[in-house]
Design an enzyme around this catalytic site. Sequence first.
Site, PDB file in Angstrom:
ATOM      1  N   CYS A  61     -22.044   3.504   4.166  1.00 20.11           N
ATOM      2  CA  CYS A  61     -21.499   4.399   3.152  1.00 20.11           C
ATOM      3  C   CYS A  61     -21.679   5.855   3.575  1.00 20.11           C
ATOM      4  O   CYS A  61     -22.770   6.256   4.014  1.00 20.11           O
ATOM      5  CB  CYS A  61     -22.181   4.170   1.802  1.00 20.11           C
ATOM      6  N   CYS A  67     -26.721  10.451  -1.844  1.00 17.09           N
ATOM      7  CA  CYS A  67     -26.631   9.784  -3.143  1.00 17.09           C
ATOM      8  C   CYS A  67     -27.886   8.954  -3.386  1.00 17.09           C
ATOM      9  O   CYS A  67     -28.403   8.302  -2.471  1.00 17.09           O
ATOM     10  CB  CYS A  67     -25.395   8.889  -3.155  1.00 17.09           C
ATOM     11  N   CYS A  70     -28.390   4.080  -3.535  1.00 25.72           N
ATOM     12  CA  CYS A  70     -28.873   3.066  -2.598  1.00 25.72           C
ATOM     13  C   CYS A  70     -30.116   3.579  -1.877  1.00 25.72           C
ATOM     14  O   CYS A  70     -30.117   4.684  -1.340  1.00 25.72           O
ATOM     15  CB  CYS A  70     -27.799   2.721  -1.564  1.00 25.72           C
ATOM     16  N   CYS A 145     -16.971   4.249  -4.079  1.00 23.91           N
ATOM     17  CA  CYS A 145     -18.282   3.614  -3.893  1.00 23.91           C
ATOM     18  C   CYS A 145     -18.067   2.198  -3.389  1.00 23.91           C
ATOM     19  O   CYS A 145     -17.490   1.364  -4.108  1.00 23.91           O
ATOM     20  CB  CYS A 145     -19.064   3.606  -5.206  1.00 23.91           C
ATOM     21  N   PHE A 272     -34.373 -12.069 -26.668  1.00 22.97           N
ATOM     22  CA  PHE A 272     -33.664 -10.948 -26.034  1.00 22.97           C
ATOM     23  C   PHE A 272     -32.305 -11.461 -25.537  1.00 22.97           C
ATOM     24  O   PHE A 272     -31.904 -11.234 -24.407  1.00 22.97           O
ATOM     25  CB  PHE A 272     -34.468 -10.347 -24.879  1.00 22.97           C
ATOM     26  N   ASP A 292     -32.350 -11.158 -30.988  1.00 23.62           N
ATOM     27  CA  ASP A 292     -32.214  -9.875 -30.318  1.00 23.62           C
ATOM     28  C   ASP A 292     -32.303  -8.783 -31.382  1.00 23.62           C
ATOM     29  O   ASP A 292     -32.129  -9.039 -32.578  1.00 23.62           O
ATOM     30  CB  ASP A 292     -30.882  -9.785 -29.561  1.00 23.62           C
ATOM     31  N   ASP A 340     -35.465 -12.818 -21.739  1.00 21.04           N
ATOM     32  CA  ASP A 340     -34.896 -11.909 -20.743  1.00 21.04           C
ATOM     33  C   ASP A 340     -34.949 -10.490 -21.301  1.00 21.04           C
ATOM     34  O   ASP A 340     -33.939  -9.962 -21.768  1.00 21.04           O
ATOM     35  CB  ASP A 340     -33.458 -12.316 -20.420  1.00 21.04           C
ATOM     36  N   CYS A 366     -35.912  -8.079 -14.698  1.00 18.19           N
ATOM     37  CA  CYS A 366     -35.324  -7.198 -13.688  1.00 18.19           C
ATOM     38  C   CYS A 366     -36.367  -6.230 -13.138  1.00 18.19           C
ATOM     39  O   CYS A 366     -36.014  -5.243 -12.496  1.00 18.19           O
ATOM     40  CB  CYS A 366     -34.145  -6.418 -14.271  1.00 18.19           C
TER      41      CYS A 366
END
Length: 420
Positions: A61, A67, A70, A145, A272, A292, A340, A366
């Site tokens: 890229c 940027c 990444c 992108c 969630f 949730d 989650d 995550c």
Amino acid sequence: MQELYVERLGQRGEGIARAPDGPVYVPYALAGETILAEVSGERGKLIEILAPSPARIDAFCQYYGVCGGCAVQTLTPDAYADWKRNLLVDALRHAGLTPPVDPLIDAHGVGRRRATFHARYESAGRPKVGFMQARAHEIVTIEACPILAPSLQPAPQIAQKIARALGAAGKPLDILITSTLSGPDVDIRGHGALSPAEMQALVRAAVADDLARISNHGVRVIERRVPLLRIGRADVALPPGGFLQATQAGEEALAAKVCAALKGARRIGDLFAGLGTFSLRLAEQARVHAVDSEPAALDALSKAARSTPSLQPVTIETRDLFQRPLAADDLAGFDAVVFDPPRAGAEAQARALAASKVPLVVAVSCNVQSFARDAALLTSGGYQFESVTPFDQFRYSPHVEIVGVFRRPAVRGRTRRLLG
């Protein structure tokens, strides 16, 4: 200027070198490299690579290194996969856990289906639109992108037009663009209330670029088509600004792992639950209770479930699980639970699960640190790891998705009867 030897990659993807005054963190340097860097305290700026790593490849890229989107593009695929998997291994070890960790699963697919662009205004209301610069508050103007899905490739230009339409106010904007089955969906944050002229400008932008919808702080400005997503067998209407997994492949990979782990369960709690990433697929095989804090997401989930033939019943409950986690008595009727949470994890709910008798728990996350903390709470309550799998949905970033499967050995016989 200092010559440094990079010992390893850190959690953010920066090279970590040892200097006389302590560790130095150098973005874009790789483990095993000898470099020249400008050093200020713990931060280093890469000036020259004197001896490159054998695992170094060229970045693909043009914005890489400027940027902030990444962190690592210059590692060979095998070295990159090892680094990402080890982020999870290290977090678990620091939490006192040493389960076998599966190899990293690539869940990037065709690319990201949603992205947030930032707009800041220079003189005369001219917008600068793109992504944030690495470790800075400056914006890098992005024309294209390569990690976006093909359907989202027009997004930088759409964000530019939205920013120009609102240029008179000169307010900093965050512009979330999501690819849906109905076309691009845009949610604007940061502007506040819109004037009639600004609303008309946004309507013109929606028509010009054939957008499905534009909303402002979650309030619809124009909806030309309902933005739809396909989740399992169901078509789901995405609420304005609603959350969903970053890639279609990531959502499908996570859901496949969760559904396989819960196969045979008759009543499942989905905590969630959001739009129903797991609920709507699990309802193909079991009754589901989805919980949730976002009423709009649950309403979309419920409507999709009711309008999809052959699904088993899905009930919903609006509840802040951070403040009011489901207690052991609330959890007593479930054969299995999946949770989650956002990046902060589900500490209170994990504690409640640890005190429950739910035979099977699947934790999705995550964030490796909050996952490790929640996993430690579950294991302290008697659960054992059945498996833990990292997924690479956010390719080239330091973010890792995780699915951990936990079972209570003390009720294994009962679990087999329930799930048999």
